[in-house]
Design a protein around this motif. Structure first.
Motif, short mmCIF file in Angstrom:
data_model
loop_
_atom_site.label_atom_id
_atom_site.label_comp_id
_atom_site.label_asym_id
_atom_site.label_seq_id
_atom_site.Cartn_x
_atom_site.Cartn_y
_atom_site.Cartn_z
N LEU A 239 1.09 -1.13 0.07
CA LEU A 239 -0.11 0.07 0.16
C LEU A 239 0.67 1.90 -0.10
O LEU A 239 0.40 2.26 -0.98
N PHE A 240 2.01 1.10 1.12
CA PHE A 240 2.18 1.91 1.11
C PHE A 240 4.05 2.59 0.34
O PHE A 240 4.88 3.47 0.65
N ASP A 241 4.48 1.53 -0.75
CA ASP A 241 6.00 1.31 -0.97
C ASP A 241 7.24 1.70 -0.01
O ASP A 241 8.11 1.74 0.10
N LEU A 242 7.02 0.82 1.01
CA LEU A 242 7.82 0.98 2.58
C LEU A 242 9.52 0.89 1.92
O LEU A 242 9.40 -0.12 1.00
N ASP A 243 9.92 1.36 2.44
CA ASP A 243 11.37 0.86 2.60
C ASP A 243 11.80 0.40 3.41
O ASP A 243 13.17 -0.48 3.37
N HIS A 244 11.19 -0.05 4.73
CA HIS A 244 11.77 0.06 5.87
C HIS A 244 10.90 -0.15 7.19
O HIS A 244 9.86 0.06 7.06
N VAL A 245 11.15 -1.75 7.87
CA VAL A 245 11.13 -1.84 8.79
C VAL A 245 11.13 -2.03 10.24
O VAL A 245 12.17 -2.43 9.86
N VAL A 246 10.98 -1.47 10.78
CA VAL A 246 11.63 -1.48 12.19
C VAL A 246 10.77 -1.93 13.37
O VAL A 246 9.97 -1.15 13.49
N ILE A 247 10.94 -2.96 14.12
CA ILE A 247 10.08 -3.56 15.29
C ILE A 247 10.59 -3.35 16.27
O ILE A 247 12.33 -4.05 16.95
N GLY A 248 10.29 -3.46 17.54
CA GLY A 248 10.29 -3.04 18.93
C GLY A 248 9.24 -4.53 19.23
O GLY A 248 8.63 -4.80 19.17
N GLY A 249 9.58 -4.19 20.66
CA GLY A 249 9.04 -4.39 22.07
C GLY A 249 9.40 -5.57 22.00
O GLY A 249 9.95 -6.35 22.81
N GLY A 250 8.53 -6.30 23.68
CA GLY A 250 9.14 -7.65 24.09
C GLY A 250 8.95 -8.95 23.28
O GLY A 250 10.10 -9.28 23.28
N VAL A 251 8.14 -8.79 22.67
CA VAL A 251 8.50 -10.04 21.93
C VAL A 251 9.42 -10.19 20.60
O VAL A 251 10.31 -11.12 20.34
N ALA A 252 9.18 -8.77 20.67
CA ALA A 252 10.60 -8.90 18.74
C ALA A 252 12.14 -8.98 20.07
O ALA A 252 12.77 -8.93 19.32
N ALA A 253 11.99 -8.12 21.45
CA ALA A 253 12.53 -8.72 22.09
C ALA A 253 14.02 -9.95 21.95
O ALA A 253 14.58 -10.37 21.73
N ALA A 254 12.97 -11.27 21.48
CA ALA A 254 13.03 -12.56 21.47
C ALA A 254 14.43 -12.26 20.46
O ALA A 254 15.52 -13.74 20.47
N GLY A 255 14.91 -11.91 19.48
CA GLY A 255 15.59 -11.79 18.56
C GLY A 255 15.72 -12.52 17.31
O GLY A 255 14.71 -12.81 16.63
N PRO A 256 16.31 -13.40 17.00
CA PRO A 256 16.81 -14.33 15.57
C PRO A 256 15.72 -15.96 15.98
O PRO A 256 14.92 -15.70 14.29
N ILE A 257 14.64 -16.20 17.29
CA ILE A 257 13.59 -16.88 16.66
C ILE A 257 12.60 -16.14 15.93
O ILE A 257 11.88 -17.00 15.09
N LEU A 258 12.08 -14.54 16.73
CA LEU A 258 11.33 -14.38 15.85
C LEU A 258 12.15 -13.74 14.33
O LEU A 258 11.26 -13.73 12.88
N PHE A 259 12.67 -12.65 14.07
CA PHE A 259 13.32 -12.06 12.67
C PHE A 259 13.86 -13.26 11.78
O PHE A 259 13.33 -13.16 10.22
N GLY A 260 14.14 -14.52 11.31
CA GLY A 260 14.60 -15.69 11.21
C GLY A 260 13.24 -15.71 10.40
O GLY A 260 13.50 -15.58 8.78
N PRO A 261 12.32 -16.41 11.20
CA PRO A 261 11.10 -16.78 10.38
C PRO A 261 10.73 -15.91 9.91
O PRO A 261 10.00 -15.79 8.66
N LEU A 262 10.62 -14.76 10.38
CA LEU A 262 9.67 -13.49 9.42
C LEU A 262 10.33 -13.09 8.15
O LEU A 262 9.78 -12.57 7.42
N ARG A 263 11.39 -13.20 8.39
CA ARG A 263 12.54 -12.36 7.33
C ARG A 263 12.27 -13.27 6.29
O ARG A 263 12.05 -13.45 4.81
N ARG A 264 12.44 -14.72 6.81
CA ARG A 264 12.19 -15.75 5.54
C ARG A 264 10.97 -15.69 4.56
O ARG A 264 11.06 -15.92 3.85
N ALA A 265 10.01 -15.81 5.57
CA ALA A 265 8.26 -14.87 5.33
C ALA A 265 7.82 -14.18 3.56
O ALA A 265 7.67 -14.19 3.35
#
Length: 306
Positions: A239-265
């Motif tokens: 919708l917005f032609d984004l170039d960057h997404v930045v994610i914070g918060g307690g769940v995001a602090a889990a690190g690679p166990i979230l960001f690994g599958p997120l980037r792959r998806a």
């Protein structure tokens, strides 16, 4: 100009005195207490700052709050604070600094603006032109910064990415919808699903610890969350032609166990060419992103490109 920044979050209230160059002259944080304590918590966290930086030195207040909110009326109705329904947050804070401006935006909108101003959004030769900031914690919120300006929408509530429906047959959401991102990817949503599928841990922190050790239910809970977040991120990016997404918060602090599958998806499902240039990163400012963004509501009001 030095401003008082206030961050009304899901589990704590934070405040800081912030100088124009982004230096925090003082910072305080108070966890949310029991029912009826929210007004006192606000007074306490603000008072801790004004004890160290006299009100005479403060030129305005920027505040980010969990929503929904009404910036025109200056009221907030955070889902996680039942006692605050159309709470007059702006008028309450105006009493701290009479005659000086008070500017209000959503907490995730402030997180996004903080990252754009002081964090990853400005880490290269040019700041991100279209950035989404997300808070993934007790809820899932979001905020957009487009060409250096927070996009808040006609009612001030733009960016509620946690309430994009990603599973039409899913569980009801407290917002009144069904199958929202928040029902799957928030800390409580992940724990609820894992518990229903035999996991016996206590909370999202324990779920993350078990996922790191390969516990199959915990790993699947994070994969489900990542898939839901990826769907929402790609929807917003289309919708917005984004170039960057930045994610914070307690769940995001889990690190690679979230960001690994997120980037792959995201990589797996980004069909259009312009979607494949999207960067997705954890916050560089941690718990302070919202405070920097709240300060920027006042400090950058005249020239958001600075």
């Amino acid at each position: 100009m030095t401003v008082l920044a206030v961050d009304i979050g899901g589990t704590k209230f934070a405040a800081a005195a912030v100088a124009p160059d982004g230096e925090m002259l003082a910072r305080a944080e108070v966890p949310l207490g029991g029912p009826g304590s929210d007004d006192r918590t606000l007074s306490e966290v603000v008072g801790r700052i004004t004890e160290r930086v006299p009100p005479a030195r403060l030129d305005g207040i920027g505040v980010g709050s969990a929503g929904p909110l009404d910036p025109r009326k200056g009221t907030v109705s955070p889902v996680n604070i039942p006692a605050w329904r159309e709470f007059p947050l702006v008028d309450t804070l105006r009493e701290v600094l009479p005659g000086r401006p008070v500017r209000l935006a959503g907490d995730a909108q402030c997180m996004a603006l903080g990252e754009w101003w002081r964090g990853l959004g400005g880490d290269g030769a040019a700041r991100s032109r279209a950035m989404l900031g997300m808070v993934v914690s007790t809820g899932v919120g979001g905020g957009l910064v487009l060409d250096g300006v927070p996009y808040v929408g006609p009612t001030g509530n733009a960016g509620h990415i946690g309430h994009i429906t990603v599973d039409p047959g899913g569980e009801p959401c407290p917002c009144g919808g069904v199958g929202c991102v928040e029902t799957i990817a928030s800390g409580p949503g992940m724990v609820r699903w894992a518990t229903a599928n035999g996991w016996t841990g206590a909370d999202a922190r324990a779920l993350a610890a078990d996922a790191r050790t390969g516990h199959p239910t915990a790993v699947t809970a994070f994969r489900r969350a990542a898939d839901a977040l990826a769907t929402a991120v790609l929807t917003a990016s289309a919708l917005f032609d984004l170039d960057h997404v930045v994610i914070g918060g307690g769940v995001a602090a889990a690190g690679p166990i979230l960001f690994g599958p997120l980037r792959r998806a995201i990589e797996r499902n980004a069909g259009l060419g312009f979607l494949r240039r999207l960067r997705v990163d954890p916050t560089s400012l941690g718990r302070d992103a919202g405070l920097f963004g709240a300060a920027a509501l006042v400090l950058l009001q005249d020239d958001p490109s600075e």
